[in-house]
Design a protein around this motif. Structure first.
Motif, PDB file in Angstrom:
ATOM      1  N   ILE A  89       0.835  -1.204   0.000  1.00 44.32           N
ATOM      2  CA  ILE A  89       0.000   0.000   0.000  1.00 44.32           C
ATOM      3  C   ILE A  89       0.868   1.251   0.000  1.00 44.32           C
ATOM      4  O   ILE A  89       0.449   2.313  -0.458  1.00 44.32           O
ATOM      5  N   GLY A  90       2.084   1.117   0.523  1.00 43.04           N
ATOM      6  CA  GLY A  90       3.023   2.248   0.467  1.00 43.04           C
ATOM      7  C   GLY A  90       2.794   3.288   1.541  1.00 43.04           C
ATOM      8  O   GLY A  90       3.179   4.439   1.376  1.00 43.04           O
ATOM      9  N   THR A  91       2.174   2.883   2.642  1.00 37.23           N
ATOM     10  CA  THR A  91       1.959   3.843   3.720  1.00 37.23           C
ATOM     11  C   THR A  91       1.839   3.151   5.067  1.00 37.23           C
ATOM     12  O   THR A  91       1.681   1.935   5.141  1.00 37.23           O
ATOM     13  N   GLU A  92       1.898   3.958   6.117  1.00 40.32           N
ATOM     14  CA  GLU A  92       1.698   3.468   7.490  1.00 40.32           C
ATOM     15  C   GLU A  92       0.337   3.947   7.973  1.00 40.32           C
ATOM     16  O   GLU A  92      -0.216   4.897   7.420  1.00 40.32           O
ATOM     17  N   PRO A  93      -0.179   3.347   9.054  1.00 42.61           N
ATOM     18  CA  PRO A  93      -1.449   3.852   9.580  1.00 42.61           C
ATOM     19  C   PRO A  93      -1.265   5.214  10.235  1.00 42.61           C
ATOM     20  O   PRO A  93      -0.175   5.556  10.680  1.00 42.61           O
ATOM     21  N   ASP A  94      -2.354   5.976  10.284  1.00 43.39           N
ATOM     22  CA  ASP A  94      -2.329   7.263  10.973  1.00 43.39           C
ATOM     23  C   ASP A  94      -2.587   7.077  12.466  1.00 43.39           C
ATOM     24  O   ASP A  94      -2.046   7.810  13.289  1.00 43.39           O
ATOM     25  N   VAL A  95      -3.440   6.112  12.777  1.00 47.64           N
ATOM     26  CA  VAL A  95      -3.823   5.846  14.171  1.00 47.64           C
ATOM     27  C   VAL A  95      -3.840   4.329  14.359  1.00 47.64           C
ATOM     28  O   VAL A  95      -4.229   3.588  13.449  1.00 47.64           O
ATOM     29  N   VAL A  96      -3.437   3.874  15.538  1.00 42.58           N
ATOM     30  CA  VAL A  96      -3.549   2.450  15.870  1.00 42.58           C
ATOM     31  C   VAL A  96      -4.313   2.330  17.196  1.00 42.58           C
ATOM     32  O   VAL A  96      -3.937   2.955  18.187  1.00 42.58           O
ATOM     33  N   LEU A  97      -5.384   1.557  17.174  1.00 49.21           N
ATOM     34  CA  LEU A  97      -6.135   1.283  18.402  1.00 49.21           C
ATOM     35  C   LEU A  97      -5.797  -0.128  18.844  1.00 49.21           C
ATOM     36  O   LEU A  97      -5.691  -1.030  18.021  1.00 49.21           O
ATOM     37  N   PHE A  98      -5.661  -0.293  20.147  1.00 49.81           N
ATOM     38  CA  PHE A  98      -5.422  -1.633  20.681  1.00 49.81           C
ATOM     39  C   PHE A  98      -6.403  -1.874  21.824  1.00 49.81           C
ATOM     40  O   PHE A  98      -6.336  -1.214  22.860  1.00 49.81           O
ATOM     41  N   PHE A  99      -7.334  -2.794  21.611  1.00 50.77           N
ATOM     42  CA  PHE A  99      -8.315  -3.129  22.640  1.00 50.77           C
ATOM     43  C   PHE A  99      -7.717  -4.196  23.554  1.00 50.77           C
ATOM     44  O   PHE A  99      -7.520  -5.334  23.136  1.00 50.77           O
ATOM     45  N   ASP A 100      -7.421  -3.762  24.751  1.00 50.08           N
ATOM     46  CA  ASP A 100      -6.721  -4.610  25.715  1.00 50.08           C
ATOM     47  C   ASP A 100      -7.740  -5.282  26.627  1.00 50.08           C
ATOM     48  O   ASP A 100      -8.447  -4.615  27.375  1.00 50.08           O
ATOM     49  N   CYS A 101      -7.818  -6.605  26.530  1.00 43.54           N
ATOM     50  CA  CYS A 101      -8.871  -7.335  27.235  1.00 43.54           C
ATOM     51  C   CYS A 101      -8.266  -8.581  27.898  1.00 43.54           C
ATOM     52  O   CYS A 101      -7.450  -9.273  27.269  1.00 43.54           O
ATOM     53  N   PRO A 102      -8.648  -8.889  29.129  1.00 45.38           N
ATOM     54  CA  PRO A 102      -8.127 -10.109  29.763  1.00 45.38           C
ATOM     55  C   PRO A 102      -8.579 -11.356  29.002  1.00 45.38           C
ATOM     56  O   PRO A 102      -9.693 -11.398  28.463  1.00 45.38           O
TER      57      PRO A 102
END
Ligand SMILES: Nc1ncnc2c1ncn2[C@@H]1O[C@H](COP(=O)(O)OP(=O)(O)OP(=O)(O)O)[C@@H](O)[C@H]1O
Ligand SMILES: Nc1ccn([C@H]2C[C@H](O)[C@@H](COP(=O)(O)O)O2)c(=O)n1
Ligand SMILES: [Mg+2]
Length: 231
Positions: free
Chosen positions: A146-159
């Motif tokens: 794709i030639g690009t990086e993400p602008d935002v990264v979300l990480f849903f942290d769940c046990p």
């Protein structure tokens, strides 16, 4: 058609972070909900990409639906694209099905190609890419293709216990929603996803969200991240 070769630079100024140890190294994850200045300004000439990470059942798809509704993103779920490919009877279908049944990761070139097709056929420029990248291999293949990086990264942290409970109650007829496959998916998540999370953490792009609580409570933690964006 958009195409971006350089990534947008970010001037993040997070105020709170958590340190954790993984494989003998110490990593830091930003926990702050980002403020207005931290989100790059999206423009219709280039894609605005959010990667949505989290273990199986952490609530990625559920929260993506709410982000779509509130902020007008197009939701691209890597898992849904792969399931669609199986259902279409494509040449890759049987390999994808056995990989998913075993709780493993489909070769990146297959998944990235499906994501690329979906992005290119969309009129939108704001994308939520859900369940991707699952591994460093996934991440690198996306960047190269794709030639690009993400602008935002979300990480849903769940046990883990909560994720297992949610997946076993999901009731959508998924071939991988059984206890044996879930165990394997969690193992693969632990082994392959942490390096990706660490990578984006070090680049100041990671927004870790505590994924325990009601769907609405969790969305109230997500909303401020995108608040600077209009629908
Ligand atoms: N905050 C929540 N509390 C309780 N149940 C939830 C919550 N969020 C989602 N769920 C339920 O848990 C199940 C898994 O959620 P969801 O499909 O969004 O997870 P996911 O991260 O996309 O999982 P996967 O990676 O397996 O696709 C669904 O049945 C969903 O309705
Ligand atoms: N980047 C990806 C995303 C998904 N898969 C496969 C393996 C997963 O267990 C399955 C279901 O994905 P989910 O709906 O849980 O996000 O799809 C993959 O190989 N690579
Ligand atoms: Mg999902």
């Amino acid at each position: 058609m958009w195409r971006r070769v350089a990534s947008v630079s970010h001037l993040f100024s997070h105020s709170k972070s958590t340190k954790f140890n993984q494989g003998g190294s110490t990593f830091k994850i930003w926990e702050t909900i980002t403020s207005e200045s931290e989100i790059p300004t999206p423009s219709k000439g280039s894609p605005f990409i959010t990667f949505v990470l989290g273990g199986p059942g952490s609530g990625k798809g559920t929260q993506c639906a709410k982000i779509v509704e509130a902020f007008g993103f197009t939701h691209i779920s890597a898992g849904d694209l792969l399931r669609r490919e199986i259902a279409s009877g494509s040449a890759y279908g049987s390999v994808i099905l056995s990989t998913i049944r075993e709780g493993k990761i489909v070769p990146s070139q297959v998944t990235v190609q499906l994501i690329q097709k979906e992005m290119e056929s969309s009129d939108n420029y704001k994308f939520l890419i859900d369940g991707f990248p699952r591994s460093e291999e996934n991440r690198k293949a996306f960047e190269q293709t794709i030639g690009t990086e993400p602008d935002v990264v979300l990480f849903f942290d769940c046990p883990e216990q909560e994720m297992v409970k949610r997946v076993l109650n999901r009731n959508q007829g998924r071939v991988d929603d059984n206890i044996d496959t879930i165990k394997k998916r969690l193992e693969i998540f632990d082994e392959l996803n942490w390096p990706v999370i660490n990578y984006y953490s070090l680049r100041g792009k990671l927004n870790k969200i505590n994924a325990v609580g009601t769907v609405d409570e969790i969305f109230e933690k997500v909303r401020p991240i995108f608040a600077p964006l209009s629908k």
